[in-house]
Design a protein around this motif. Structure first.
Motif, PDB file in Angstrom:
ATOM      1  N   MET A 126      35.745 -15.541  36.986  1.00  0.00           N
ATOM      2  CA  MET A 126      37.096 -15.466  36.438  1.00  0.00           C
ATOM      3  C   MET A 126      37.068 -14.918  35.014  1.00  0.00           C
ATOM      4  SD  MET A 126      38.571 -18.992  38.008  1.00  0.00           S
ATOM      5  CE  MET A 126      39.638 -19.462  36.716  1.00  0.00           C
ATOM      6  N   MET A 127      36.116 -15.418  34.246  1.00  0.00           N
ATOM      7  CA  MET A 127      36.022 -14.952  32.854  1.00  0.00           C
ATOM      8  C   MET A 127      35.570 -13.499  32.804  1.00  0.00           C
ATOM      9  SD  MET A 127      37.050 -17.421  30.949  1.00  0.00           S
ATOM     10  CE  MET A 127      36.416 -17.599  29.316  1.00  0.00           C
ATOM     11  N   MET A 128      34.724 -13.107  33.767  1.00  0.00           N
ATOM     12  CA  MET A 128      34.284 -11.711  33.828  1.00  0.00           C
ATOM     13  C   MET A 128      35.482 -10.800  34.109  1.00  0.00           C
ATOM     14  SD  MET A 128      30.734 -11.387  35.835  1.00  0.00           S
ATOM     15  CE  MET A 128      29.169 -11.501  35.027  1.00  0.00           C
ATOM     16  N   ILE A 129      36.313 -11.229  35.068  1.00  0.00           N
ATOM     17  CA  ILE A 129      37.504 -10.429  35.403  1.00  0.00           C
ATOM     18  C   ILE A 129      38.396 -10.294  34.169  1.00  0.00           C
ATOM     19  CG2 ILE A 129      39.635 -10.422  36.797  1.00  0.00           C
ATOM     20  CD1 ILE A 129      37.968 -11.898  38.990  1.00  0.00           C
ATOM     21  N   LEU A 130      38.612 -11.441  33.522  1.00  0.00           N
ATOM     22  CA  LEU A 130      39.454 -11.451  32.316  1.00  0.00           C
ATOM     23  C   LEU A 130      38.867 -10.536  31.243  1.00  0.00           C
ATOM     24  CD1 LEU A 130      42.023 -13.098  31.843  1.00  0.00           C
ATOM     25  CD2 LEU A 130      40.671 -14.707  30.535  1.00  0.00           C
ATOM     26  N   SER A 131      37.555 -10.634  31.095  1.00  0.00           N
ATOM     27  CA  SER A 131      36.864  -9.809  30.103  1.00  0.00           C
ATOM     28  C   SER A 131      37.028  -8.324  30.432  1.00  0.00           C
ATOM     29  CB  SER A 131      35.394 -10.223  30.089  1.00  0.00           C
ATOM     30  OG  SER A 131      34.659  -9.351  29.319  1.00  0.00           O
ATOM     31  N   LEU A 132      36.836  -7.977  31.704  1.00  0.00           N
ATOM     32  CA  LEU A 132      36.975  -6.579  32.138  1.00  0.00           C
ATOM     33  C   LEU A 132      38.387  -6.060  31.899  1.00  0.00           C
ATOM     34  CD1 LEU A 132      34.970  -6.240  35.464  1.00  0.00           C
ATOM     35  CD2 LEU A 132      34.719  -4.850  33.410  1.00  0.00           C
ATOM     36  N   VAL A 133      39.356  -6.906  32.262  1.00  0.00           N
ATOM     37  CA  VAL A 133      40.761  -6.519  32.077  1.00  0.00           C
ATOM     38  C   VAL A 133      41.021  -6.181  30.611  1.00  0.00           C
ATOM     39  CG1 VAL A 133      43.138  -7.414  32.088  1.00  0.00           C
ATOM     40  CG2 VAL A 133      41.663  -7.777  34.062  1.00  0.00           C
ATOM     41  N   PHE A 134      40.490  -7.021  29.733  1.00  0.00           N
ATOM     42  CA  PHE A 134      40.777  -6.787  28.314  1.00  0.00           C
ATOM     43  C   PHE A 134      39.921  -5.685  27.706  1.00  0.00           C
ATOM     44  CE2 PHE A 134      43.091 -10.666  28.910  1.00  0.00           C
ATOM     45  CZ  PHE A 134      44.270 -10.329  28.279  1.00  0.00           C
ATOM     46  N   ILE A 135      38.773  -5.400  28.302  1.00  0.00           N
ATOM     47  CA  ILE A 135      38.002  -4.234  27.852  1.00  0.00           C
ATOM     48  C   ILE A 135      38.801  -2.961  28.184  1.00  0.00           C
ATOM     49  CG2 ILE A 135      35.935  -2.839  28.331  1.00  0.00           C
ATOM     50  CD1 ILE A 135      34.397  -5.534  28.586  1.00  0.00           C
ATOM     51  N   ILE A 136      39.316  -2.906  29.424  1.00  0.00           N
ATOM     52  CA  ILE A 136      40.119  -1.740  29.840  1.00  0.00           C
ATOM     53  C   ILE A 136      41.403  -1.652  28.999  1.00  0.00           C
ATOM     54  CG2 ILE A 136      41.414  -0.732  31.773  1.00  0.00           C
ATOM     55  CD1 ILE A 136      39.296  -2.236  33.595  1.00  0.00           C
ATOM     56  N   PHE A 137      42.014  -2.815  28.832  1.00  0.00           N
ATOM     57  CA  PHE A 137      43.255  -2.890  28.053  1.00  0.00           C
ATOM     58  C   PHE A 137      43.024  -2.401  26.613  1.00  0.00           C
ATOM     59  CE2 PHE A 137      46.069  -5.683  25.405  1.00  0.00           C
ATOM     60  CZ  PHE A 137      47.267  -5.131  25.787  1.00  0.00           C
ATOM     61  N   GLY A 138      41.900  -2.831  26.033  1.00  0.00           N
ATOM     62  CA  GLY A 138      41.554  -2.421  24.668  1.00  0.00           C
ATOM     63  C   GLY A 138      41.375  -0.911  24.577  1.00  0.00           C
ATOM     64  N   LYS A 139      40.734  -0.333  25.610  1.00  0.00           N
ATOM     65  CA  LYS A 139      40.508   1.121  25.611  1.00  0.00           C
ATOM     66  C   LYS A 139      41.831   1.877  25.708  1.00  0.00           C
ATOM     67  CE  LYS A 139      35.751   1.320  26.953  1.00  0.00           C
ATOM     68  NZ  LYS A 139      34.790   1.293  28.020  1.00  0.00           N
ATOM     69  N   ILE A 140      42.737   1.358  26.559  1.00  0.00           N
ATOM     70  CA  ILE A 140      44.056   2.004  26.692  1.00  0.00           C
ATOM     71  C   ILE A 140      44.793   1.951  25.345  1.00  0.00           C
ATOM     72  CG2 ILE A 140      46.329   1.829  27.804  1.00  0.00           C
ATOM     73  CD1 ILE A 140      44.790   0.658  30.267  1.00  0.00           C
ATOM     74  N   MET A 141      44.726   0.788  24.711  1.00  0.00           N
ATOM     75  CA  MET A 141      45.417   0.626  23.426  1.00  0.00           C
ATOM     76  C   MET A 141      44.811   1.534  22.363  1.00  0.00           C
ATOM     77  SD  MET A 141      47.827  -1.446  24.071  1.00  0.00           S
ATOM     78  CE  MET A 141      48.497  -1.845  22.493  1.00  0.00           C
ATOM     79  N   ALA A 142      43.478   1.654  22.374  1.00  0.00           N
ATOM     80  CA  ALA A 142      42.805   2.506  21.388  1.00  0.00           C
ATOM     81  C   ALA A 142      43.198   3.963  21.599  1.00  0.00           C
ATOM     82  CB  ALA A 142      41.298   2.330  21.513  1.00  0.00           C
ATOM     83  N   LYS A 143      43.298   4.360  22.871  1.00  0.00           N
ATOM     84  CA  LYS A 143      43.685   5.733  23.209  1.00  0.00           C
ATOM     85  C   LYS A 143      45.112   5.995  22.711  1.00  0.00           C
ATOM     86  CE  LYS A 143      43.426   8.706  27.278  1.00  0.00           C
ATOM     87  NZ  LYS A 143      43.383   8.684  28.743  1.00  0.00           N
ATOM     88  N   ASP A 144      45.967   5.003  22.966  1.00  0.00           N
ATOM     89  CA  ASP A 144      47.362   5.093  22.542  1.00  0.00           C
ATOM     90  C   ASP A 144      47.454   5.260  21.024  1.00  0.00           C
ATOM     91  OD1 ASP A 144      50.091   4.996  23.061  1.00  0.00           O
ATOM     92  OD2 ASP A 144      50.196   2.881  22.482  1.00  0.00           O
ATOM     93  N   LEU A 145      46.600   4.509  20.326  1.00  0.00           N
ATOM     94  CA  LEU A 145      46.567   4.537  18.861  1.00  0.00           C
ATOM     95  C   LEU A 145      46.087   5.894  18.356  1.00  0.00           C
ATOM     96  CD1 LEU A 145      47.284   1.972  17.229  1.00  0.00           C
ATOM     97  CD2 LEU A 145      44.875   1.791  16.658  1.00  0.00           C
ATOM     98  N   ARG A 146      45.051   6.438  19.045  1.00  0.00           N
ATOM     99  CA  ARG A 146      44.498   7.749  18.660  1.00  0.00           C
ATOM    100  C   ARG A 146      45.552   8.846  18.842  1.00  0.00           C
ATOM    101  NH1 ARG A 146      39.458   6.190  20.649  1.00  0.00           N
ATOM    102  NH2 ARG A 146      39.896   7.011  22.713  1.00  0.00           N
ATOM    103  N   LEU A 147      46.273   8.766  19.982  1.00  0.00           N
ATOM    104  CA  LEU A 147      47.308   9.765  20.264  1.00  0.00           C
ATOM    105  C   LEU A 147      48.384   9.755  19.183  1.00  0.00           C
ATOM    106  CD1 LEU A 147      47.813   9.404  24.120  1.00  0.00           C
ATOM    107  CD2 LEU A 147      46.977  11.407  22.918  1.00  0.00           C
TER     108      LEU A 147
END
Lengths: 124, 417
Positions: free
Chosen positions: A22-43
């Motif tokens: 469960m924690m792995m899933i949560l961790s993965l979700v937020f790793i992906i989420f963080g990357k999306i947010m970083a991309k959004d910030l870069r744009l």
């Protein structure tokens, strides 16, 4: 559930695996989420217009190693300093919490203090 | 002074006389209209002395009151979790004053004030309220910045499941074993919540054990940290976390709650309040609510929770061989949880690139004793390298430990309920 070796294994190992997964899933979700947010910030940063050149070429901003120029850092520092200074001026002038007013009572009156000898000794 | 002493001596003499006269003075004779005034006085004093707690005092009460005093002392002079240990310690003293049964003082007696306050513990009302406050006080930004550290919070929960197996081995049934195991989560409210549902008869012992070990984290964890982590690894400097945007902070509690509660619905009361509290804080539009739940409400609930949990530990129900086993298992649970976190951090380093390596000392913060466990990682890290500040990094596994222990509670409840 009956208490035996199987139960210990099912709950012990199974439960631990579920929590870790469960924690792995949560961790993965937020790793992906963080990357999306970083991309959004870069744009957003790319979309920003390029800063205008300084009018006087002799006072061209000194670019530091990081992303901010020295002039920008100085401006931010000055603004923060000014803000802090002003924030201090905004404080009210009341420095006491409570007015310690005591009404007169014969119980606390000095006139009725009988053991004056104690104080006499201390004043010596 | 002389007058005062004279009065005291006179009173003591009367008391001694009454004690000596106990059994000699016939109450009926004393109550008779023709009885002498001295006999009546002696009888009154005897009755009073019999009603005092001293007349009912036994060794168990003395031991428990000593434990209560030790808790209070540890809280005041050593600063071990004073917000918890002080009310619990005083509650232990309060619950062990003998002879007040008839007055309805204790938590077990229906109709007493303590009984009604204790219902919040027994019905599982206080733990979610505490979680609401914890959520409003917690900053998840370090976790959002470095989500892989969530795994350390998960690894520390191994202590819970290892203790479950050990408790079964010591003869407890499955529900009792589940309640005892949750001590390993180092989370008092979660332990109370699970025990209230699975094994209410051990609520006092388990709550006291959980809070005691939480307070004793500074004594339990450092030796394990030094034992498991070699000095070379203790000096690893972690790269600073990235900046987290407000949007991420707002979305985190919503997304995390939906995922966690979908997987472990039994943990919804705990996780729901935890993430709601955090959302109140991060949204920025409910400052008043956030202030209330993190300060006034949380403090009020903690005081009542501590007092009632302490008062529920009467010697007759607390000083049993089971309690000793629970305390021993609780200590094991804490040690296993800490060790699992530390070892998992070392294991993670095997798969991480050189610049992304983590300092394994933050692994011990995976137990959810917030923020004490994270502070210990910082202290131990500074001992090796005085410029290496680990507190911010350690907060990530620390807050993920809170989520992890709540999820472990949900898993245990779904297995054992």
């Amino acid at each position: 559930m009956e208490a035996n070796g199987d139960t210990a294994f099912i709950v012990g190992v199974g439960g631990a695996m579920i929590v870790i997964c469960m924690m792995m899933i949560l961790s993965l979700v937020f790793i992906i989420f963080g990357k999306i947010m970083a991309k959004d910030l870069r744009l957003k940063k790319v979309a920003k217009p390029a800063p205008q050149k300084a009018a006087d070429s002799t006072e061209a901003p000194v670019v530091l190693k990081g992303k901010l120029s020295a002039n920008t850092v100085a401006a931010i520092s000055a603004a923060i300093y000014q803000y802090m200074d002003e924030a201090h001026e905004d404080e009210n002038a009341i420095i006491t919490i409570d007015r310690a007013a005591k009404s007169y009572s014969p119980w606390s009156s000095k006139i009725y203090v009988t053991n004056r000898g104690v104080f006499k000794g201390a004043r010596r | 002074m002389k007058r005062f002493l004279t009065i005291v001596i006179a009173l003591l003499t009367i008391g001694c006389v009454s004690l000596l006269a106990d059994g000699v003075v016939d109450p009926a004779a004393a109550a008779a209209p023709d009885a002498s005034i001295l006999a009546k006085t002696l009888d009154g004093v005897t009755t009073f002395l019999k009603s005092t707690a001293f007349a009912h005092l036994n060794v168990g009460n003395i031991v428990m009151m000593a434990i209560g005093v030790i808790y209070v002392m540890l809280a005041i002079f050593k600063g071990f979790e004073p917000l918890l240990l002080l009310p619990i310690g005083f509650g232990v003293i309060l619950g062990n004053i003998p002879g007040a049964e008839a007055l309805g003082v204790y938590a077990e007696e229906e109709g007493s004030v303590m009984y009604y306050l204790y219902q919040g513990v027994e019905l599982g009302i206080y733990p979610p309220l505490v979680f609401l406050g914890i959520g409003a006080m917690t900053d998840f930004s370090y976790l959002i910045a470095n989500p892989k550290l969530m795994l350390l919070g998960a690894a520390a929960q191994i202590g819970i499941f290892a203790t479950f197996a050990a408790a079964l081995g010591l003869g407890f049934d499955t529900k009792e074993a589940g309640s005892i195991a949750i001590i390993g989560g180092a989370d008092g409210p979660t332990a109370i919540y699970v025990t209230g549902i699975l094994a209410p008869k051990y609520l006092g012992s388990i709550a006291i054990a959980a809070y005691s070990y939480m307070a004793l984290v500074p004594i339990i964890q450092p030796p394990l940290m030094r034992l498991i982590i070699p000095k070379s690894e203790r000096g690893i400097v972690m790269k600073p976390s990235r900046v987290v945007t407000q949007k991420e902070k707002i979305l985190f509690p919503i997304i995390a709650f939906i995922i966690c509660s979908m997987i472990a619905p039994d943990a919804i009361p705990l996780l729901g309040t935890l993430f709601l509290g955090n959302l109140l804080k991060e949204s920025g539009v409910t400052k008043r609510l956030s202030d209330v739940v993190s300060n006034a409400l949380n403090s009020a609930v903690v005081v009542v929770l501590g007092l009632t949990v302490g008062a529920s530990t009467q010697a007759s129900v607390f000083l049993t061989p089971e309690s000793i086993k629970i305390f021993a298992l609780g200590a094991c649970a804490f040690c296993v949880a800490t060790s699992a976190g530390l070892l998992f951090a070392r294991l993670m380093n095997l798969f991480l690139s050189k610049e992304n390596k983590i300092n394994p000392l933050i692994g011990s913060a995976g137990v959810s004793a917030v923020p004490m466990a994270a502070r210990l990682s910082e202290v131990e890290g500074l001992k090796t390298n005085p410029k290496n500040h680990l507190l911010m990094h350690a907060m990530a596994p620390n807050v993920s430990g809170v989520i992890g222990s709540a999820m472990a509670a949900g898993v245990l409840l779904s297995f054992l309920r």
